[in-house]
Write a protein that holds these residues in place. Structure first.
Motif, PDB file in Angstrom:
ATOM      1  N   ASN A  25     -50.682  -3.479  21.119  1.00  9.55           N
ATOM      2  CA  ASN A  25     -50.662  -2.075  20.691  1.00  9.55           C
ATOM      3  C   ASN A  25     -49.602  -1.746  19.657  1.00  9.55           C
ATOM      4  O   ASN A  25     -49.412  -0.577  19.313  1.00  9.55           O
ATOM      5  N   GLY A  26     -48.884  -2.740  19.139  1.00 11.99           N
ATOM      6  CA  GLY A  26     -47.868  -2.481  18.126  1.00 11.99           C
ATOM      7  C   GLY A  26     -46.570  -1.953  18.688  1.00 11.99           C
ATOM      8  O   GLY A  26     -45.661  -1.593  17.929  1.00 11.99           O
ATOM      9  N   LEU A  27     -46.464  -1.915  20.007  1.00 11.78           N
ATOM     10  CA  LEU A  27     -45.243  -1.456  20.672  1.00 11.78           C
ATOM     11  C   LEU A  27     -44.644  -2.540  21.563  1.00 11.78           C
ATOM     12  O   LEU A  27     -43.620  -2.318  22.205  1.00 11.78           O
ATOM     13  N   SER A  53     -39.786  -0.378  23.428  1.00 12.29           N
ATOM     14  CA  SER A  53     -40.282  -1.415  22.518  1.00 12.29           C
ATOM     15  C   SER A  53     -39.159  -2.327  22.029  1.00 12.29           C
ATOM     16  O   SER A  53     -38.064  -1.858  21.712  1.00 12.29           O
ATOM     17  N   PRO A  54     -39.470  -3.647  21.927  1.00  8.62           N
ATOM     18  CA  PRO A  54     -40.764  -4.257  22.211  1.00  8.62           C
ATOM     19  C   PRO A  54     -40.805  -5.118  23.475  1.00  8.62           C
ATOM     20  O   PRO A  54     -41.809  -5.763  23.732  1.00  8.62           O
ATOM     21  N   SER A 319     -34.607  -0.199  19.073  1.00 11.04           N
ATOM     22  CA  SER A 319     -33.176  -0.279  18.793  1.00 11.04           C
ATOM     23  C   SER A 319     -32.857  -0.231  17.308  1.00 11.04           C
ATOM     24  O   SER A 319     -31.753   0.156  16.916  1.00 11.04           O
ATOM     25  N   THR A 320     -33.804  -0.606  16.456  1.00 10.91           N
ATOM     26  CA  THR A 320     -33.582  -0.593  15.013  1.00 10.91           C
ATOM     27  C   THR A 320     -34.437   0.446  14.300  1.00 10.91           C
ATOM     28  O   THR A 320     -34.226   0.702  13.115  1.00 10.91           O
ATOM     29  N   ALA A 321     -35.414   1.008  15.027  1.00 12.19           N
ATOM     30  CA  ALA A 321     -36.368   1.959  14.444  1.00 12.19           C
ATOM     31  C   ALA A 321     -37.108   1.350  13.265  1.00 12.19           C
ATOM     32  O   ALA A 321     -37.491   2.040  12.321  1.00 12.19           O
ATOM     33  N   LYS A 322     -37.307   0.026  13.318  1.00 11.16           N
ATOM     34  CA  LYS A 322     -38.040  -0.667  12.269  1.00 11.16           C
ATOM     35  C   LYS A 322     -39.013  -1.665  12.905  1.00 11.16           C
ATOM     36  O   LYS A 322     -39.062  -1.795  14.124  1.00 11.16           O
ATOM     37  N   GLN A 323     -39.748  -2.366  12.047  1.00  5.33           N
ATOM     38  CA  GLN A 323     -40.717  -3.331  12.529  1.00  5.33           C
ATOM     39  C   GLN A 323     -40.048  -4.667  12.847  1.00  5.33           C
ATOM     40  O   GLN A 323     -39.014  -5.016  12.296  1.00  5.33           O
ATOM     41  N   THR A 324     -40.675  -5.399  13.746  1.00  2.00           N
ATOM     42  CA  THR A 324     -40.220  -6.739  14.082  1.00  2.00           C
ATOM     43  C   THR A 324     -41.436  -7.605  14.352  1.00  2.00           C
ATOM     44  O   THR A 324     -42.573  -7.107  14.352  1.00  2.00           O
ATOM     45  N   ILE A 325     -41.223  -8.889  14.579  1.00  2.00           N
ATOM     46  CA  ILE A 325     -42.320  -9.809  14.891  1.00  2.00           C
ATOM     47  C   ILE A 325     -42.020 -10.475  16.223  1.00  2.00           C
ATOM     48  O   ILE A 325     -40.967 -11.105  16.389  1.00  2.00           O
ATOM     49  N   LEU A 326     -42.926 -10.316  17.164  1.00  2.00           N
ATOM     50  CA  LEU A 326     -42.795 -10.973  18.454  1.00  2.00           C
ATOM     51  C   LEU A 326     -43.210 -12.429  18.307  1.00  2.00           C
ATOM     52  O   LEU A 326     -44.267 -12.728  17.730  1.00  2.00           O
ATOM     53  N   GLU A 333     -40.043 -13.090  23.089  1.00  2.00           N
ATOM     54  CA  GLU A 333     -39.623 -11.836  22.473  1.00  2.00           C
ATOM     55  C   GLU A 333     -39.505 -12.046  20.969  1.00  2.00           C
ATOM     56  O   GLU A 333     -40.089 -12.984  20.423  1.00  2.00           O
ATOM     57  N   ASP A 334     -38.779 -11.175  20.282  1.00  2.00           N
ATOM     58  CA  ASP A 334     -38.597 -11.345  18.839  1.00  2.00           C
ATOM     59  C   ASP A 334     -37.297 -12.096  18.587  1.00  2.00           C
ATOM     60  O   ASP A 334     -36.225 -11.676  18.993  1.00  2.00           O
TER      61      ASP A 334
END
Length: 678
Positions: A25-27, A53-54, A319-326, A333-334
C-alpha cells in the motif's frame, strides 16, 4: 500480464502453498496469501497494516475462513493447514482457478455454485477490500459465511489467549435493491444488491491498542470470542522459524443467495474511519498500475511486470517524511545498501525521478563521517552505519540520476556530501574503513561485517572479508571518476580526483589472479582471497573500467563458467570446499550457507550488464541477453507471483527462498531491460 493457474498447479495442498501473491500500500503495509488462499507463513495476512510507516506492522486480519452452505451441507472453500492434518481446511479441492494481474482472484465451483473471491488493497491507506460473487445454479438456496481470523499483533508475534477483543456496531441500514433474480419475484424493501437480501453495516473492532473499522453489505453476526489454535506454517517450519500460530474469531459476514440468483457480498476493513468502497479500491489499483506502466514506457511485457513489482517496495517513511525502499517482503526493512542498489532500477529505469530525488535527499541528511546509514532510525533510535558500500553506491546513484535527467541542481546539492565521503574514506572513518597507501580501500575489523556478505553468527564470520574487498574498490574507483566529472559544477574544489583514480587503477592489478584468470575476492592475506565469488562482476559492469578490456572479458567468462545460473549468480564456486548447495533449516545452518554458494538474483543484473559492456552493446549481444532473460518469466510464476525473490539454493536453484520479493533483485533486472532498450 495476467498470471493464471489451474487445478494442475495445486495437485496437493503442499503444491498449492508453493506460490503466493503480494499487494502493498505504499506505507509498509501489505496483503499476501498463497494461491489457495491459505497462510503458509506467520507473516502472511489478508491485511498487514502499518501503523507507523514503514516498519511498525500489525497483522490485523490473518486469514479468511469461508463456508458455503448448500441446503444442509456445509462446505469449506477456504484452505488452511493445521498442526493436526485432520483439522486441515481443504477448499483447494473445490478451487478451479487462481489469477493475478492487478489483484488476486480465486474461483471455486461446488455442486452447481460458483464463487469468485477478490481481494484489493488501497494505495496510501491501510484498507483491504474483499468481495465475493456467488452464482447459484444448484437448485437450492445457498449461503456463504465468512469468518475473518484476527490477530491484532505486531508482525511475527504470537497472539495471546489473554488478548481481549471488543466489537461495536455503528449503523445498519437497508440497501436499495439492484440486479436480477431468476425465477422469482423481487421484494424491493428487502432485496439487496444483485437480488440478495442485504444491509449496509458499519462498525469497529478494538484490541491490543489497535482499532479496525469495517463495513459490509452482508449480514453481520457477532460471535463469542473463539481462539483457533495451531495453524501450521510450512514455510516457517522448513526454515526453523515458529511453525504454528493462533487466531481469534469474533464475527461472521453472511449472504443468502436464492436458487438461480447472483449474489455479491463485500466487506472493507481498515484502520481509518473513512473507508473507501470496494469498487473505488479496485479502480484505484487498476489505474495506479496502469500509470506506472505508462510512465516507465517499456515495450517488453516482462519488464512491464517488473515495473509494477518495483513499485511494491517504495514506501513512505514517517521519520523523514520522504520516500524509501523496503529491501524485501515479508522480512526486511529499508536498508541503505539495498536502497542504493535497488533505486537505480526501481526508480531510475522506471523513470520515477522525483522518487529517486526524494530518496537521495533523505540519505544526504543522514550522512555522518562519510557514512550513509545502513539502517534508518525508528523513534528515538540512532541510525546504524555499519556499511562500507552504501556511501560509494550513493555517489554512483547520483551519477545515474544525473545521466538520465541532467539535473545539475541535485548534483550541486549533493556535491558537498559526496566530497565529504571521499575525504572520510581517504583519511579513515569507522569500521576500519580507510584508504591504504596504495590508494585502495580497506574495510572491516573485529566482528564488524560491512560488505553485503555481512553474516555474523556469534563469533563466527562465515564470509570474513576484512581487508580490501574487490567490489568496494571498484565502487571507489568509479566514485573518484564521477567526482572528477562533477568537478565542473564546483571548479573551486582543488581535490585531484583524477590522480587518485589513476593510483587506484594502477593498484587494482593486485586483485588479478593469474592462475584462475579472474579477480580475487579480497586482499587480506588469507585463503579467502582466491575464492571465486560473484563480487568481481561489479568491477566490469560499472560505467568506468578499472580493468583492461581483455581482463574484463575473462572475468565475465569465468563468472559464467563457475557461478552463473538463469536465476542468479552463485556466491561461491561449487568446487570450493566451503560451498553449501542447500539453504534452509535453523538460522545457524541458513546463515552458514547464505553467502557460501547460495544463488542470489541481484548479481545477475551486474552479469548481464557486464556481458553487454564487453561485447560493445552490439545487437547480437542484446539479442543473446534478451533470450537469456526469458527464464525470468518462469521465476515470476514461482514463489511470489510477479515478483523476484532474494535467493535460491546454490546446488539446484529451483525454488525461491529467503524473502519471496526482493527489491534489488527486481531493480537490477530492470536495469538490464533498460540497457536493452537504449
Amino acid at each position: 500480464m495476467k498470471f493464471i493457474y489451474g487445478k494442475q498447479d495445486w495437485k496437493s495442498f503442499e503444491r498449492g502453498e508453493e506460490n503466493c501473491y503480494l499487494m502493498t500500500n505504499g506505507l509498509g503495509g501489505f496483503s499476501s496469501l498463497t494461491m489457495i488462499g491459505s497462510c503458509g507463513r506467520n507473516d502472511h495476512a489478508v491485511l498487514m497494516a502499518c501503523v507507523h510507516s514503514p516498519n511498525h506492522r500489525y497483522n490485523m486480519i490473518h486469514r479468511l475462513e469461508e463456508i458455503l452452505c448448500i441446503g444442509a451441507e456445509r462446505i469449506h472453500i477456504s484452505s488452511q493447514a493445521y498442526e493436526k492434518p485432520a483439522d486441515r481446511e481443504e477448499g483447494y479441492l473445490w478451487q478451479t482457478e487462481f489469477s493475478y494481474e492487478d489483484y488476486p482472484q480465486w474461483t471455486y465451483l461446488a455442486k452447481g455454485v460458483e464463487v469468485v473471491r477478490t481481494i484489493v488493497l488501497m494505495q496510501g491507506e491501510n484498507s483491504v477490500g474483499i468481495s465475493y460473487e456467488i452464482r447459484n445454479s444448484s437448485g437450492e438456496e445457498v449461503s456463504l459465511e465468512v469468518y475473518p481470523h484476527l490477530q491484532f499483533v505486531p508482525k511475527g508475534n504470537l497472539l495471546s489467549k489473554e488478548q481481549k477483543f471488543t466489537v461495536e456496531l455503528l449503523c445498519a441500514k437497508p440497501v436499495k435493491a439492484q440486479g436480477d433474480i431468476a425465477d422469482g419475484e423481487r421484494d424491493e424493501s428487502t432485496v439487496g444488491e444483485h437480488g440478495v437480501k442485504a444491509a449496509e453495516v458499519k462498525g469497529r473492532i478494538a484490541a491490543n491498542g489497535q482499532t479496525l473499522h469495517f463495513q459490509t453489505n452482508g449480514e453481520f453476526e457477532e460471535l463469542p470470542l473463539n481462539f483457533s489454535e495451531n495453524l501450521y506454517y510450512a514455510y516457517d517450519a522448513c526454515d526453523g522459524r515458529r511453525e504454528t500460530g493462533r487466531t481469534a474469531v469474533n464475527h461472521c459476514m453472511k449472504i443468502a443467495v436464492p436458487s438461480g440468483a447472483i449474489g455479491r457480498l463485500w466487506m472493507v476493513y481498515g484502520i481509518s474511519t473513512n473507508l473507501p468502497g470496494v469498487e473505488e479500491m479496485t479502480e484505484n489499483m487498476r489505474e495506479h498500475r496502469k500509470e506506472l506502466r505508462e510512465q516507465a514506457d517499456f515495450r517488453n511485457e516482462t519488464a512491464q511486470v517488473l515495473v509494477q513489482s518495483a513499485h511494491q517496495f517504495i514506501s513512505y517513511r514517517s521519520s523523514t517524511a520522504k520516500q524509501t525502499i523496503l529491501a524485501g517482503f515479508p522480512f526486511f526493512e529499508d536498508w541503505g545498501r539495498d536502497t542504493m542498489i535497488a533505486m537505480v532500477g526501481c526508480c531510475l529505469a522506471t523513470r520515477r525521478y522525483e522518487t529517486a530525488e526524494s530518496i537521495l535527499q533523505t540519505f544526504m541528511t543522514y550522512c555522518r563521517k562519510g557514512l550513509m546509514p545502513n539502517l534508518f532510525p525508528e523513534g528515538k533510535e540512532s541510525p546504524g552505519y555499519n556499511t562500507v558500500d552504501a556511501s560509494l553506491l550513493f555517489i554512483l546513484a547520483v551519477y545515474e540520476y544525473y545521466r538520465r535527467t541532467q539535473d545539475s541542481i541535485l548534483v550541486k546539492s549533493a556535491y558537498q556530501t559526496m566530497k565529504e565521503i571521499i575525504s572520510w574514506y581517504e583519511k579513515g572513518t569507522e569500521y576500519g574503513i580507510k584508504m591504504d597507501e596504495d590508494g585502495l580501500i580497506m574495510a572491516g575489523q573485529d566482528y564488524d561485517q560491512v560488505t553485503w556478505m555481512d553474516v555474523r553468527v556469534g563469533e563466527i564470520l562465515p564470509t570474513p572479508r576484512h581487508g580490501k574487498p574487490v567490489e568496494i574498490n571498484a565502487y571507489w574507483y568509479n566514485a573518484l571518476c564521477i567526482m572528477n566529472e562533477f568537478r565542473k559544477f564546483y571548479p573551486e574544489d582543488e581535490k585531484d580526483y583524477a590522480r587518485m583514480a589513476g593510483k587506484v587503477k594502477e593498484s587494482f592489478g593486485q586483485f588479478w589472479n593469474e592462475e584462475a584468470g579472474c579477480l580475487k575476492d579480497v586482499i587480506s592475506g588469507t585463503k579467502a582471497d582466491n575464492q571465486i565469488r560473484c563480487n568481481q562482476i561489479w568491477a566490469v559492469s560499472l560505467p568506468f573500467s578499472v580493468l583492461p578490456q581483455q581482463r574484463e572479458k575473462q572475468v565475465v567468462e569465468m563468472v559464467f563458467r563457475k557461478l552463473y545460473t538463469p536465476y542468479g549468480l552463485r556466491t561461491l564456486d561449487p568446487a570450493d570446499e566451503e560451498f553449501h548447495a542447500f539453504y534452509g533449516g535453523p538460522q545457524l545452518e541458513r546463515d552458514l550457507a547464505y553467502h557460501q554458494g547460495t544463488v542470489w538474483v541481484f548479481p545477475l543484473g551486474g552479469y548481464y550488464l557486464a556481458y553487454l559492456k564487453v561485447h560493445g552493446y552490439s545487437e547480437e549481444a542484446k539479442q543473446y541477453v534478451d533470450r537469456q532473460l526469458e527464464s525470468i518469466n518462469a521465476a515470476l510464476r514461482e514463489g511470489c507471483i510477479g515478483q523476484l525473490p532474494e535467493i535460491y539454493d546454490g546446488g539446484s536453484p529451483v525454488s525461491s527462498k529467503g524473502c519471496f520479493a526482493q527489491a534489488w533483485s527486481v531493480g537490477e533486472i530492470l536495469r538490464v531491460y533498460d540497457a536493452l532498450r537504449s
